[in-house]
Design a protein around this motif. Structure first.
Motif, mmCIF file in Angstrom:
data_model
loop_
_atom_site.group_PDB
_atom_site.id
_atom_site.type_symbol
_atom_site.label_atom_id
_atom_site.label_comp_id
_atom_site.label_asym_id
_atom_site.label_seq_id
_atom_site.Cartn_x
_atom_site.Cartn_y
_atom_site.Cartn_z
ATOM 1 N N PHE A 49 0.829 -1.207 0.000
ATOM 2 C CA PHE A 49 0.000 0.000 0.000
ATOM 3 C C PHE A 49 0.865 1.259 0.000
ATOM 4 O O PHE A 49 0.593 2.207 -0.730
ATOM 5 N N TYR A 50 1.917 1.263 0.822
ATOM 6 C CA TYR A 50 2.752 2.462 0.921
ATOM 7 C C TYR A 50 3.489 2.745 -0.372
ATOM 8 O O TYR A 50 3.705 3.911 -0.722
ATOM 9 N N ARG B 187 2.359 2.436 -3.229
ATOM 10 C CA ARG B 187 1.381 3.109 -4.098
ATOM 11 C C ARG B 187 0.945 4.444 -3.501
ATOM 12 O O ARG B 187 0.025 5.077 -4.014
ATOM 13 N N ASP C 218 -0.651 4.873 -0.850
ATOM 14 C CA ASP C 218 -1.994 4.709 -0.281
ATOM 15 C C ASP C 218 -1.847 4.513 1.224
ATOM 16 O O ASP C 218 -1.444 3.452 1.684
ATOM 17 N N THR D 271 -5.967 3.288 3.457
ATOM 18 C CA THR D 271 -6.442 1.910 3.647
ATOM 19 C C THR D 271 -5.793 1.245 4.852
ATOM 20 O O THR D 271 -6.494 0.701 5.719
ATOM 21 N N PRO D 272 -4.451 1.243 4.974
ATOM 22 C CA PRO D 272 -3.849 0.659 6.174
ATOM 23 C C PRO D 272 -4.266 1.357 7.458
ATOM 24 O O PRO D 272 -4.341 0.719 8.516
ATOM 25 N N LEU E 2 -5.542 -6.789 5.211
ATOM 26 C CA LEU E 2 -4.687 -6.235 4.163
ATOM 27 C C LEU E 2 -4.731 -7.096 2.902
ATOM 28 O O LEU E 2 -4.839 -6.581 1.775
ATOM 29 N N LEU F 2 -6.112 -6.125 -0.938
ATOM 30 C CA LEU F 2 -5.226 -6.248 -2.096
ATOM 31 C C LEU F 2 -5.853 -7.107 -3.187
ATOM 32 O O LEU F 2 -5.750 -6.800 -4.382
#
Length: 518
Positions: free
Chosen positions: A378-379, A381, A383, A386-387, A431, A435
């Motif tokens: 996520f990081y 990207r 983003d 979300t996390p 997570l 994804l």
């Protein structure tokens, strides 16, 4: 760059760090055992250490590295260096301000965190003094985290992986030598933290100079804040505090709860936590370190196939190595605690007290490492939201489990460890689901057969470990430390051979896990 070879190199440096860390903890246990002053040091170090993970290694690194990678790959060297200078200026002055505020409010903080320490004036006073002394540690570690992000982006992984060894060496010196010269012996450990922080800063400087990225710290952080890149980092860093540090916040809350349980509960949780960090760092942190810059590059290059393939590689390695580590630590909990810590003031009763939370932690080891593998997806990207949402849900769930395990089921300190482990598994599951639903990660073929073979090998290894450890009285072997250590290493060696031997027979080959960065 061969990612498997790089992972092995980072893991080797991390192993050195963890071995010296375990030696540090063993000497600490020998010198201080489980007492009110031991609890005072652990509580005192927990807060600056948590802030280090929140603002330096955690939120900052996850926000900084993807943007730095973008600058490196799309902008010129001059713009990248300017970003580094401005980010370093803002981060350093922010952590200095936090440290000063923490020093001013230390007694009030310890009244909240210290629990029964407030009932023991000498221990409470020691905790206040040590907390104030160690607060500046976060400023040192913020620079170390910045340096690590820069060096990792330039594929220079060894120095950041080796850096923690310096803190361990300082602590070992303090436990062996400096402690004998202090009126309050536990103060030696706090001094070691400060010296270790300065040494960790020093080792980064030559490596940064070599790649031309040594930051220049400005005296006006407000001017640096006008940099658009820095603003983007800070914008993503704020929510990332929750996303990457849910487990650490839970650990801080658990420390506060543990101070309200039986005397020595904080120490028992700490000893188990230190052992748990060994496989977590060797695999989880190492994988996350490699994956984040490579995933960020794949995202910048708009290459979803490479992105998914990198994640698939990381997840397979996680299950391959984390699953046997979890089973092995659960089966060998008492032998590990006894061999590493059962010396001096560390009693036989404390072995059992520390083994229970270690076994509970083991139930969540795979989840803890999976989070460190999945979160970079996520990081990379950029983003963060979300996390964050997932971390907040997990944080609430962990505290509900604390209530159930500790108070309703009366598991005491083991319940605290179990809540963190189960919470990490829940975090990893959420997570992974996100994804998959967003088609960010598409698993490659062969996962069912992969899991089936792992289960067979782990069952064989776990049965051997349990049978072997039951044959010996580990506490009674205190007078024969080398024999006890030899027996433990022999069991671990036989278990490792049996595990990988079964996998080899079932068709696993090292070449299957090799991968090169593109």
């Amino acid at each position: 760059m061969n990612l498997l070879r790089t992972l092995a190199a980072i893991s080797s440096m991390t192993m050195l760090s963890r071995v010296t860390g375990l030696l540090r903890e063993s000497l600490f246990a020998r010198a201080f055992g489980a007492s009110a002053f031991t609890d005072a040091f652990i509580v005192a170090f927990r807060l600056p250490n948590l802030l280090r993970r929140l603002f330096a290694e955690g939120a900052f690194s996850q926000a900084f590295v993807p943007i730095l990678s973008e600058y490196k790959n799309k902008h010129g060297e001059a713009d990248t260096k300017t970003l580094v200078d401005h980010a370093a200026t803002v981060l350093l002055w922010a952590t200095v301000a936090v440290a000063l505020a923490g020093i001013a409010t230390t007694p009030f903080i310890l009244m909240w965190l210290g629990g029964t320490l407030t009932e023991q004036p000498d221990a409470f006073e020691a905790g206040v003094w040590m907390t104030r002394l160690m607060f500046p540690y976060i400023a040192c570690m913020s620079f170390v985290a910045l340096s690590g992000g820069i060096l990792n982006t330039w594929s220079q992984f060894k120095i950041p992986a080796f850096t923690p060894v310096l803190l361990n060496l300082c602590s070992i010196f303090a436990a062996l030598v400096l402690v004998n010269y202090m009126a309050t012996p536990i103060y030696a450990m706090a001094i070691a933290v400060c010296v270790g922080g300065l040494l960790q800063v020093g080792i980064q400087i030559p490596a940064l100079m070599k790649i031309g990225m040594l930051p220049r710290i400005g005296i006006n952080p407000f001017a640096a804040l006008r940099d658009p890149g820095v603003r983007r980092i800070l914008k993503k860093m704020g929510p990332a505090v929750f996303a990457v540090s849910a487990a650490q916040i839970s650990l801080l809350i658990n420390t506060s709860i543990a101070t309200r349980l039986a005397t020595g509960s904080v120490s028992a949780l700490q000893y188990a936590d230190r052992l748990m960090e060994f496989p977590t760092a060797m695999l989880g942190v190492a994988l996350g370190t490699i994956l984040l810059p490579n995933l960020a590059k794949a995202n910048t290059d708009e290459n979803p196939e490479e992105y998914s393939a990198l994640l698939n590689w990381g997840l397979r390695l996680t299950f391959l190595l984390a699953l046997p580590a979890a089973v092995g630590m659960a089966a060998l909990a008492e032998p590990l605690i006894a061999t590493l810590f059962h010396y001096g003031k560390f009693t036989a009763a404390t072995i059992h007290a520390a083994a229970l939370p270690l076994m509970a932690y083991s139930a969540g080891l795979v989840g803890i490492i999976l989070v460190k593998t999945l979160a970079p997806a996520f990081y990379a990207r950029q983003d963060i939201r979300t996390p964050v949402r997932i971390a907040l849900v997990v944080l609430v769930a962990t505290q509900i489990m604390n209530y159930l395990f500790v108070w309703q089921l009366n598991m005491q300190v083991a319940g605290l460890a179990l809540s963190i482990g189960v919470g990490a598994c829940f975090n990893a599951l959420l997570l992974y689901i996100v994804l998959r639903r967003r088609d960010i990660f598409v698993p490659q073929a062969g996962w069912p057969a992969f899991f089936a073979k792992l289960v067979v090998a782990v069952c064989v290894m776990g049965a051997m470990a349990w049978y072997a450890q039951e044959r010996l009285d580990w506490a009674a072997m205190q007078a024969q430390p080398w024999l006890r250590a030899g027996a433990l290493f022999a069991i671990i060696g036989v278990c490792a051979i049996s595990y990988f031997g079964v996998l080899f027979v079932l068709g696993f080959r090292l070449a299957d896990f090799k991968r090169r960065a593109r």
